[in-house]
Design a protein around this motif. Structure first.
Motif, mmCIF file in Angstrom:
data_model
loop_
_atom_site.group_PDB
_atom_site.id
_atom_site.type_symbol
_atom_site.label_atom_id
_atom_site.label_comp_id
_atom_site.label_asym_id
_atom_site.label_seq_id
_atom_site.Cartn_x
_atom_site.Cartn_y
_atom_site.Cartn_z
ATOM 1 N N GLU A 185 0.872 -1.090 0.102
ATOM 2 C CA GLU A 185 0.149 -0.145 0.006
ATOM 3 C C GLU A 185 0.790 1.276 -0.155
ATOM 4 O O GLU A 185 0.678 2.206 -0.837
ATOM 5 C CB GLU A 185 -0.882 -0.002 1.117
ATOM 6 C CG GLU A 185 -2.140 -1.167 1.088
ATOM 7 C CD GLU A 185 -2.821 -1.118 2.647
ATOM 8 O OE1 GLU A 185 -2.399 -0.680 3.565
ATOM 9 O OE2 GLU A 185 -3.844 -1.989 2.667
ATOM 10 N N LEU A 240 2.597 1.534 -3.375
ATOM 11 C CA LEU A 240 1.341 2.047 -4.608
ATOM 12 C C LEU A 240 1.353 3.611 -4.348
ATOM 13 O O LEU A 240 1.125 4.465 -5.219
ATOM 14 C CB LEU A 240 0.257 1.194 -4.288
ATOM 15 C CG LEU A 240 0.105 -0.024 -5.080
ATOM 16 C CD1 LEU A 240 -1.132 -1.099 -4.385
ATOM 17 C CD2 LEU A 240 0.177 0.189 -6.388
ATOM 18 N N ARG A 294 2.054 6.541 -6.897
ATOM 19 C CA ARG A 294 0.694 7.437 -7.623
ATOM 20 C C ARG A 294 1.116 8.772 -7.208
ATOM 21 O O ARG A 294 0.793 9.511 -8.068
ATOM 22 C CB ARG A 294 -0.342 6.967 -6.972
ATOM 23 C CG ARG A 294 -0.964 5.597 -7.444
ATOM 24 C CD ARG A 294 -2.168 4.895 -6.443
ATOM 25 N NE ARG A 294 -2.940 3.777 -7.099
ATOM 26 C CZ ARG A 294 -3.159 2.819 -6.205
ATOM 27 N NH1 ARG A 294 -3.162 3.271 -5.030
ATOM 28 N NH2 ARG A 294 -3.622 1.709 -6.724
ATOM 29 N N VAL A 301 1.926 -0.643 -11.528
ATOM 30 C CA VAL A 301 0.858 -0.302 -10.669
ATOM 31 C C VAL A 301 -0.212 -1.563 -10.696
ATOM 32 O O VAL A 301 -0.723 -2.076 -9.479
ATOM 33 C CB VAL A 301 0.369 0.922 -10.594
ATOM 34 C CG1 VAL A 301 -0.994 0.989 -10.104
ATOM 35 C CG2 VAL A 301 1.389 2.065 -10.352
ATOM 36 N N ALA A 302 -0.480 -2.008 -11.852
ATOM 37 C CA ALA A 302 -1.384 -2.756 -12.150
ATOM 38 C C ALA A 302 -1.048 -4.406 -11.297
ATOM 39 O O ALA A 302 -1.914 -5.086 -10.643
ATOM 40 C CB ALA A 302 -1.695 -3.274 -13.655
ATOM 41 N N LEU A 344 0.904 -4.604 -8.898
ATOM 42 C CA LEU A 344 1.112 -4.349 -7.294
ATOM 43 C C LEU A 344 -0.326 -4.393 -6.759
ATOM 44 O O LEU A 344 -0.715 -5.145 -5.705
ATOM 45 C CB LEU A 344 1.632 -3.075 -7.080
ATOM 46 C CG LEU A 344 3.003 -2.970 -7.112
ATOM 47 C CD1 LEU A 344 3.662 -1.444 -6.921
ATOM 48 C CD2 LEU A 344 3.997 -3.779 -6.323
ATOM 49 N N GLU A 345 -0.997 -3.742 -7.532
ATOM 50 C CA GLU A 345 -2.559 -3.792 -7.112
ATOM 51 C C GLU A 345 -3.245 -5.516 -7.041
ATOM 52 O O GLU A 345 -3.745 -5.894 -6.037
ATOM 53 C CB GLU A 345 -3.611 -2.973 -7.925
ATOM 54 C CG GLU A 345 -3.319 -1.302 -7.904
ATOM 55 C CD GLU A 345 -4.228 -0.737 -8.623
ATOM 56 O OE1 GLU A 345 -4.335 0.429 -8.452
ATOM 57 O OE2 GLU A 345 -4.485 -1.442 -9.809
ATOM 58 N N ALA A 346 -2.843 -6.147 -8.082
ATOM 59 C CA ALA A 346 -3.229 -7.544 -8.093
ATOM 60 C C ALA A 346 -2.629 -8.448 -6.903
ATOM 61 O O ALA A 346 -3.261 -9.224 -6.424
ATOM 62 C CB ALA A 346 -2.961 -8.044 -9.597
ATOM 63 N N LEU A 369 -1.538 -6.999 -4.119
ATOM 64 C CA LEU A 369 -2.191 -6.622 -2.962
ATOM 65 C C LEU A 369 -3.410 -7.370 -2.486
ATOM 66 O O LEU A 369 -3.693 -7.749 -1.426
ATOM 67 C CB LEU A 369 -2.287 -5.231 -2.871
ATOM 68 C CG LEU A 369 -2.904 -4.558 -1.868
ATOM 69 C CD1 LEU A 369 -2.021 -4.862 -0.271
ATOM 70 C CD2 LEU A 369 -3.148 -2.859 -1.836
ATOM 71 N N GLY A 370 -4.213 -7.511 -3.636
ATOM 72 C CA GLY A 370 -5.485 -8.246 -3.699
ATOM 73 C C GLY A 370 -5.447 -9.477 -3.185
ATOM 74 O O GLY A 370 -6.176 -10.070 -2.356
#
Length: 209
Positions: free
Chosen positions: A133, A136, A140, A161-162, A164-166, A168-169
């Protein structure tokens, strides 16, 4: 396809900046840093000299002169050749079109997760989620501070970013399963973990075979 004459990704980074103009090695390093290539690739700056020399031997770069400033050593100036331009384009096509399985330190940790207890993994995944988090948020903020830069020049950041978001989820999901007990066979995991480190636990064996 056959092996590349110079397969160090630093060579790709060098070619990508050498298309701009002839440079000596110090300019190459400065330009790579200014373009953020050390964030996009695993660049080992100590190998720059060797990589440039190997690229010259391979015919991707050629010496076009030298310069001397003050009492500094003479600096050799290189420029990209037509073979270098062809290699840059071909290599980029290959990287974009062909998926390759890449080593991941996180995957390495997951592959031996049984050495940790599920309860400890919950805590560790929480730490990882917090770190992701924060990363990211930093990325950003950096992107938001750059105004007017075309999306083309931020495309690798967008992909990062995509990913890292994946991640993180996924990390949050696994942590939730472990925390609420819905992860399959948690009791078996705990038993295996105890057996690994507690000689008195059921299933412990000192026989390496």
């Amino acid at each position: 396809m056959g092996a590349r004459k110079v397969d160090n990704l630093l060579a790709l980074a060098v070619l990508s900046v050498m298309v701009e103009r002839p440079m000596h090695r110090y300019e190459i390093a400065a330009t790579l840093r200014s373009h953020g290539k050390d964030q996009d690739m695993d660049i080992k700056w100590g190998s720059l000299y060797t990589v440039v020399r190997n690229m010259e031997k391979a015919g991707f770069l050629e010496i076009v002169g030298s310069e001397r400033a003050g009492g500094r050593p003479e600096r050799v100036i290189y420029r990209i050749t037509e073979a270098g331009r062809t290699e840059l384009v071909d290599w980029t096509r290959d990287l974009v079109a062909r998926p390759q399985r890449e080593q991941s330190r996180f995957v390495a940790g997951l592959s031996v997760l049984a050495v940790l207890s599920p309860d400890e993994v919950v805590s560790l995944l929480e730490q990882r989620a917090t770190a992701l988090e924060e990363t990211l948020a930093e990325i950003r903020a950096q992107v938001g501070a750059v105004e007017g830069l075309p999306r083309l020049f931020l495309i690798e950041t967008e992909f990062g970013v995509a990913m890292l978001e994946a991640e993180l989820g996924w990390v949050r999901g696994l942590r939730a399963e472990l925390a609420d007990g819905t992860f399959p066979e948690l009791d078996s995991w705990r038993q295996v973990n105890r057996a690994l480190f507690d000689p008195a636990a059921e299933g412990w064996s000192t026989n390496p075979g």
